[in-house]
Scaffold this motif. Structure first.
Motif, PDB file in Angstrom:
ATOM      1  N   ALA A   1       0.856  -1.192   0.000  1.00  0.00           N
ATOM      2  CA  ALA A   1       0.000   0.000   0.000  1.00  0.00           C
ATOM      3  C   ALA A   1       0.886   1.235   0.000  1.00  0.00           C
ATOM      4  O   ALA A   1       1.887   1.293   0.714  1.00  0.00           O
ATOM      5  CB  ALA A   1      -0.904   0.011   1.223  1.00  0.00           C
ATOM      6  N   THR A   2       0.510   2.215  -0.796  1.00  0.00           N
ATOM      7  CA  THR A   2       1.180   3.508  -0.768  1.00  0.00           C
ATOM      8  C   THR A   2       0.418   4.369   0.234  1.00  0.00           C
ATOM      9  O   THR A   2      -0.797   4.543   0.101  1.00  0.00           O
ATOM     10  CB  THR A   2       1.179   4.164  -2.163  1.00  0.00           C
TER      11      THR A   2
ATOM     12  N   ALA B   1      -3.189   5.705  -0.686  1.00  0.00           N
ATOM     13  CA  ALA B   1      -3.240   6.199  -2.060  1.00  0.00           C
ATOM     14  C   ALA B   1      -3.453   5.067  -3.059  1.00  0.00           C
ATOM     15  O   ALA B   1      -3.859   5.315  -4.189  1.00  0.00           O
ATOM     16  CB  ALA B   1      -1.969   6.972  -2.393  1.00  0.00           C
ATOM     17  N   GLY B   2      -3.180   3.831  -2.676  1.00  0.00           N
ATOM     18  CA  GLY B   2      -3.373   2.696  -3.559  1.00  0.00           C
ATOM     19  C   GLY B   2      -2.790   1.431  -2.971  1.00  0.00           C
ATOM     20  O   GLY B   2      -1.914   1.487  -2.118  1.00  0.00           O
TER      21      GLY B   2
ATOM     22  N   GLU C   1      -1.410  -2.505  -4.271  1.00  0.00           N
ATOM     23  CA  GLU C   1      -1.051  -3.383  -5.385  1.00  0.00           C
ATOM     24  C   GLU C   1      -0.785  -4.791  -4.871  1.00  0.00           C
ATOM     25  O   GLU C   1      -0.241  -4.959  -3.781  1.00  0.00           O
ATOM     26  CB  GLU C   1       0.220  -2.891  -6.068  1.00  0.00           C
TER      27      GLU C   1
END
Length: 143
Positions: free
Chosen positions: A63-64, A74-75, A77
């Protein structure tokens, strides 16, 4: 600096990865929906790696984390799916370019199985060098 990540069931009956400001008080942030465990910060503190347990394999995610203007994800992956033993038995190298996890021994390798004699499952450790380069190559292949 200023954030802590941990797994907890403070929001209900499932374990999830939480981030919050520390030591100042603040609202906890759920990193990803669903069960998640064993967070580890990237060396630069911008990304948070964690596991989503599965059956038969577990999924490593990143995770960002946005710190300003407010704490937010922020997202997220998916990095890959792996068969590991004990999600807490892993870590990133301080440089961030390697990871190590405890995994079951691959019976197809034909190596001596010392654990079988003692009744314990045999284990092997996989050390991945140039981890980010390998990840980039695999992501390029997937596109």
């Amino acid at each position: 600096g200023g954030l802590i990540a941990y797994d907890s069931n403070e929001f209900g009956d499932r374990i999830e990865v939480i981030v919050r400001r520390f030591p100042e008080p603040g609202q906890p942030l759920r990193v990803a929906p669903g069960v998640s465990r064993a967070p580890r910060w990237s060396p630069d503190g911008r990304r948070l790696y964690f596991w989503s347990p599965g059956n038969p394999a577990d999924t490593l995610k990143v995770a960002t984390i946005r710190r300003e203007p407010s704490l937010a994800v922020a997202g997220v992956e998916v990095l890959g799916t792996f068969n590991v033993i004990g999600l807490d038995n892993w870590d990133l190298h301080p440089s961030g370019d390697r990871a190590i996890a405890r995994a079951p021994a691959d019976q197809d390798l034909g190596s001596a199985d010392q654990g079988a004699e003692s009744g314990q499952p045999s284990l092997r450790y996989v050390v991945v060098l140039n981890w980010f380069e390998e990840l980039k190559a695999r992501m390029d292949e997937a596109r």
